[in-house]
Scaffold this active site. Structure first.
Site, PDB file in Angstrom:
ATOM      1  N   GLU A 260      67.027  27.680 -10.640  1.00 58.32           N
ATOM      2  CA  GLU A 260      66.049  27.643  -9.563  1.00 58.32           C
ATOM      3  C   GLU A 260      66.508  26.556  -8.606  1.00 58.32           C
ATOM      4  O   GLU A 260      66.456  25.372  -8.931  1.00 58.32           O
ATOM      5  CB  GLU A 260      64.654  27.364 -10.116  1.00 58.32           C
ATOM      6  CG  GLU A 260      63.566  27.781  -9.156  1.00 58.32           C
ATOM      7  CD  GLU A 260      62.807  26.602  -8.628  1.00 58.32           C
ATOM      8  OE1 GLU A 260      62.011  26.021  -9.371  1.00 58.32           O
ATOM      9  OE2 GLU A 260      63.010  26.265  -7.438  1.00 58.32           O
ATOM     10  N   CYS A 295      60.227  22.527  -3.700  1.00 52.13           N
ATOM     11  CA  CYS A 295      61.126  23.661  -3.459  1.00 52.13           C
ATOM     12  C   CYS A 295      60.413  24.742  -2.664  1.00 52.13           C
ATOM     13  O   CYS A 295      60.974  25.323  -1.742  1.00 52.13           O
ATOM     14  CB  CYS A 295      61.673  24.203  -4.776  1.00 52.13           C
ATOM     15  SG  CYS A 295      60.424  24.582  -5.992  1.00 52.13           S
TER      16      CYS A 295
HETATM   17  O1  TXE Z   1      69.365  17.368  -7.345  1.00 51.25           O
HETATM   18  P1  TXE Z   1      70.515  17.556  -8.384  1.00 51.25           P
HETATM   19  P2  TXE Z   1      68.702  16.022  -6.858  1.00 51.25           P
HETATM   20  C1  TXE Z   1      67.672  19.639  -3.478  1.00 51.25           C
HETATM   21  C2  TXE Z   1      67.078  18.752  -2.443  1.00 51.25           C
HETATM   22  C3  TXE Z   1      67.557  17.400  -2.867  1.00 51.25           C
HETATM   23  C4  TXE Z   1      68.901  17.701  -3.437  1.00 51.25           C
HETATM   24  C5  TXE Z   1      69.367  16.690  -4.446  1.00 51.25           C
HETATM   25  O2  TXE Z   1      67.570  19.093  -1.190  1.00 51.25           O
HETATM   26  O3  TXE Z   1      67.726  16.502  -1.848  1.00 51.25           O
HETATM   27  O4  TXE Z   1      68.734  18.951  -4.048  1.00 51.25           O
HETATM   28  O5  TXE Z   1      68.343  16.456  -5.404  1.00 51.25           O
HETATM   29  C6  TXE Z   1      70.839  17.009 -13.040  1.00 51.25           C
HETATM   30  N1  TXE Z   1      75.045  18.848 -15.244  1.00 51.25           N
HETATM   31  N2  TXE Z   1      66.725  19.965  -4.493  1.00 51.25           N
HETATM   32  O6  TXE Z   1      69.601  14.864  -6.782  1.00 51.25           O
HETATM   33  O7  TXE Z   1      71.566  16.560  -8.163  1.00 51.25           O
HETATM   34  C7  TXE Z   1      70.188  15.804 -12.385  1.00 51.25           C
HETATM   35  O8  TXE Z   1      70.315  14.681 -13.206  1.00 51.25           O
HETATM   36  C8  TXE Z   1      73.775  18.935 -15.634  1.00 51.25           C
HETATM   37  C9  TXE Z   1      65.979  21.135  -4.287  1.00 51.25           C
HETATM   38  O9  TXE Z   1      67.530  15.863  -7.709  1.00 51.25           O
HETATM   39  O10 TXE Z   1      70.843  18.988  -8.351  1.00 51.25           O
HETATM   40  C10 TXE Z   1      68.770  16.283 -12.284  1.00 51.25           C
HETATM   41  O11 TXE Z   1      68.142  16.190 -13.554  1.00 51.25           O
HETATM   42  N3  TXE Z   1      72.760  18.396 -14.934  1.00 51.25           N
HETATM   43  C11 TXE Z   1      65.304  21.611  -5.480  1.00 51.25           C
HETATM   44  C12 TXE Z   1      68.946  17.746 -11.905  1.00 51.25           C
HETATM   45  O12 TXE Z   1      70.244  18.092 -12.377  1.00 51.25           O
HETATM   46  C13 TXE Z   1      73.062  17.746 -13.801  1.00 51.25           C
HETATM   47  C14 TXE Z   1      64.770  20.600  -6.402  1.00 51.25           C
HETATM   48  C15 TXE Z   1      68.875  18.023 -10.418  1.00 51.25           C
HETATM   49  O13 TXE Z   1      69.805  17.194  -9.761  1.00 51.25           O
HETATM   50  C16 TXE Z   1      74.386  17.626 -13.347  1.00 51.25           C
HETATM   51  C17 TXE Z   1      65.626  19.458  -6.511  1.00 51.25           C
HETATM   52  C18 TXE Z   1      75.405  18.214 -14.122  1.00 51.25           C
HETATM   53  N4  TXE Z   1      76.694  18.159 -13.776  1.00 51.25           N
HETATM   54  C19 TXE Z   1      66.543  19.166  -5.567  1.00 51.25           C
HETATM   55  N5  TXE Z   1      74.374  16.921 -12.190  1.00 51.25           N
HETATM   56  C20 TXE Z   1      64.220  22.561  -5.149  1.00 51.25           C
HETATM   57  N6  TXE Z   1      64.234  23.172  -3.982  1.00 51.25           N
HETATM   58  O14 TXE Z   1      63.380  22.748  -5.996  1.00 51.25           O
HETATM   59  C21 TXE Z   1      73.088  16.624 -11.925  1.00 51.25           C
HETATM   60  N7  TXE Z   1      72.285  17.104 -12.900  1.00 51.25           N
END
Ligand code: TXE
Length: 499
Positions: A260, A295
């Site tokens: 998602e 989101c």
């Molecule tokens: O997301 P990340 P972040 C978008 C939104 C935001 C940007 C970054 O634009 O500014 O994403 O957000 C874990 N293997 N959205 O930093 O980096 C990380 O630790 C496994 C939109 O939160 O994708 C966290 O628990 N896990 C969205 C989760 O993944 C890993 C909601 C999300 O981190 C990983 C959130 C890896 N290699 C952010 N790297 C929405 N629209 O709902 C990171 N994580």
């Protein structure tokens, strides 16, 4: 600082017990409203901790999977009750959550109660699965007796972002559990303390190893978790870039993924829209709940040209009613953005719009100017009027308190503009005409379309939730979200043998 706001230290939770990370490492979390205020320290799990958590979940799996759907549903109902049983503790965790996250108090409380509600919902779906299993396939075709069982997959890795960790977990954790999976949960680095304390309530009520929770750096533990050969399902919510990476890592073991990812939701305000203050407030919360960090928030507002001025006037007035400040104060309706990086995304978008000549208005009241300009990650709700469709505030997910408003001339044009996006999470249609609303909704490329509302407050949790295009793969919530944690297993014999 009162005792309720003392500095918190949380551990990881593996195999039925809380303990420090194997290396003893921790990291610090600060208040986004006052970035020098230390809120707590969380354990920084290592690769060895990931292995221990996955192995604990794997060991707990056979006994948990063997319980009936009804028995697991019963346990989930007990968990739901326990989550909000101690009002003082709920208040403590909510406050802590506001301080580590920035969220306003009414949202943190909502997160606490919604998690329990979703345990109850998943319990009901578990009972439905028990019934469905004995019904067999549709009674047509050759004479076989067939039962389609729903097997749990095994260890599920559940990864959630910082914006709404408990609600998002509510869309995957109880669904994984009721179907007989065991889990390793990984909250985001910067939203870890209150989620960990809440998850421990759940984990302690279930057999050791059924729920394990790891906090720490995704760089250290992310790939170890999603690429672990004993992990049989990855359910991830987060950014598009990390989602694609997770899918690649999981592909090594052919581990199925549910992703998602981001959204850039269009809202279509048709020319027959009925306007009043309640409608404008719904638009406000759809766009700017959680400071826009949702989101399924309204991220592009398209208005029929004949109603544009009215909508802009009423919606701007609703945004002017926003009270921006410390999320802990009851009068605050918009807290800070969660982190400096996210704030920069938003302020860069606003700056680009201004630089290209757009009319931008920053709305809302700021009762505490010293706090607002004191280094916290604050941004008043910013509206970009008649935005150029090429601006990044239109093309990209803002994930913060800024919003473009654009005009359209016909329903066809509105649908084309809404679908002209790499994303396809949610959308909304605003009209008093249900037939017209449905006709347009069916043409929108999105996993969920709200009618006369937008976002979490407009969402029926029984509907499957997820996106198309860059917004992801698969569905959480609803019955589909429960089935996604299972694999069908058909068992057949000659007619009359089984049934
Ligand atoms: O997301 P990340 P972040 C978008 C939104 C935001 C940007 C970054 O634009 O500014 O994403 O957000 C874990 N293997 N959205 O930093 O980096 C990380 O630790 C496994 C939109 O939160 O994708 C966290 O628990 N896990 C969205 C989760 O993944 C890993 C909601 C999300 O981190 C990983 C959130 C890896 N290699 C952010 N790297 C929405 N629209 O709902 C990171 N994580």
């Amino acid at each position: 600082m009162s005792n309720i706001d003392r500095i918190v230290e949380t551990e990881i939770f593996v195999g039925g017990a809380a303990r420090p990370a194997s290396t003893g490492a921790t990291y610090e979390l600060y208040n986004p409203a006052r970035p020098s205020e230390l809120v707590g320290r969380a354990a920084a799990a290592s690769a060895a901790d990931v292995n221990a958590a996955v192995e604990a979940a794997h060991a707990a799996f056979p006994a948990w999977a063997e319980l009936s759907f009804e028995e697991r549903a019963r346990r989930l109902r007990e968990v739901a009750k326990a989550l909000t049983a101690d009002a003082e503790d709920v208040n403590y965790r909510s406050r802590l959550f506001s301080r580590e996250h920035g969220k306003i108090a009414r949202e943190t409380l909502l997160e606490m109660s919604r998690l329990g509600d979703r345990f109850l919902q998943a319990a009901a779906y578990g009972e439905r699965m028990a019934i469905d299993e004995t019904m067999g396939p549709a009674p047509v075709g050759p004479a076989f007796d067939t039962i389609v069982t729903r097997q749990p997959r095994g260890v599920a890795a559940l990864i959630v972002p910082w914006n709404w960790p408990l609600s998002i977990l509510g869309a995957k954790l109880p669904q994984a559990l009721v179907t007989g999976n065991t889990v390793v949960v990984k909250p985001a680095e910067n939203s870890a303390l209150a989620p960990m304390l809440t998850l421990q309530i759940i984990a302690r009520m279930l057999p050791p190893g059924v729920v394990n929770v790891l906090t720490g750096s995704s760089r250290e533990i992310g790939d170890v978790l999603t690429g672990h050969p004993l992990v049989r399902k990855v359910n991830f919510t987060g950014s598009v870039a990390v989602g694609k990476h997770v899918m690649k890592v999981a592909a090594e073991n052919l581990t199925p993924v549910t992703l998602e990812l981001g959204g850039n939701d269009a809202a279509l305000m048709l020319e027959d829209i009925e306007l009043n203050n309640a409608v404008f407030d719904r638009m406000y919360w759809g766009a700017f709940g959680s400071s826009g960090q949702i989101c399924m928030a309204l991220k592009r507002m398209y208005v029929h040209e004949s109603r544009y001025d009215e909508v802009v006037e009423g919606f701007t007035a609703a945004c002017e009613r926003a009270v921006v400040g410390d999320g802990l104060l009851p009068e605050t309706t918009m807290g800070p953005v969660n982190n400096a990086r996210q704030l920069k995304v938003v302020t860069d978008m606003i700056a680009e719009a201004r630089a290209k000549g757009a009319e931008v208005r920053e709305c809302g009241q700021v009762p505490d100017e010293a706090l607002y300009s004191g280094g916290g990650y604050f941004q008043k709700p910013a509206l970009v009027y008649d935005a150029d469709p090429g601006l990044s505030i239109v093309r990209e997910e803002q994930f913060g308190p800024c919003l473009p408003i654009l005009k359209f001339r016909s329903d066809d044009e509105a649908v084309a503009l809404a679908n002209d996006s790499d994303f396809g999470l949610c959308s909304s249609v605003w009209t008093p005409d249900p037939e017209r609303a449905l006709r347009i909704a069916r043409r929108l490329e999105a996993g969920y379309t709200y009618l006369n509302g937008h976002g979490p407050m407009a969402q029926d949790g029984r509907g499957p939730f997820g996106g198309v295009k860059n917004s992801g793969i698969g569905r959480n919530l609803g019955y589909d979200g429960v089935l996604a944690f299972t694999e069908a297993h058909s068992i057949s014999g000659p007619g009359g043998f089984l049934l």
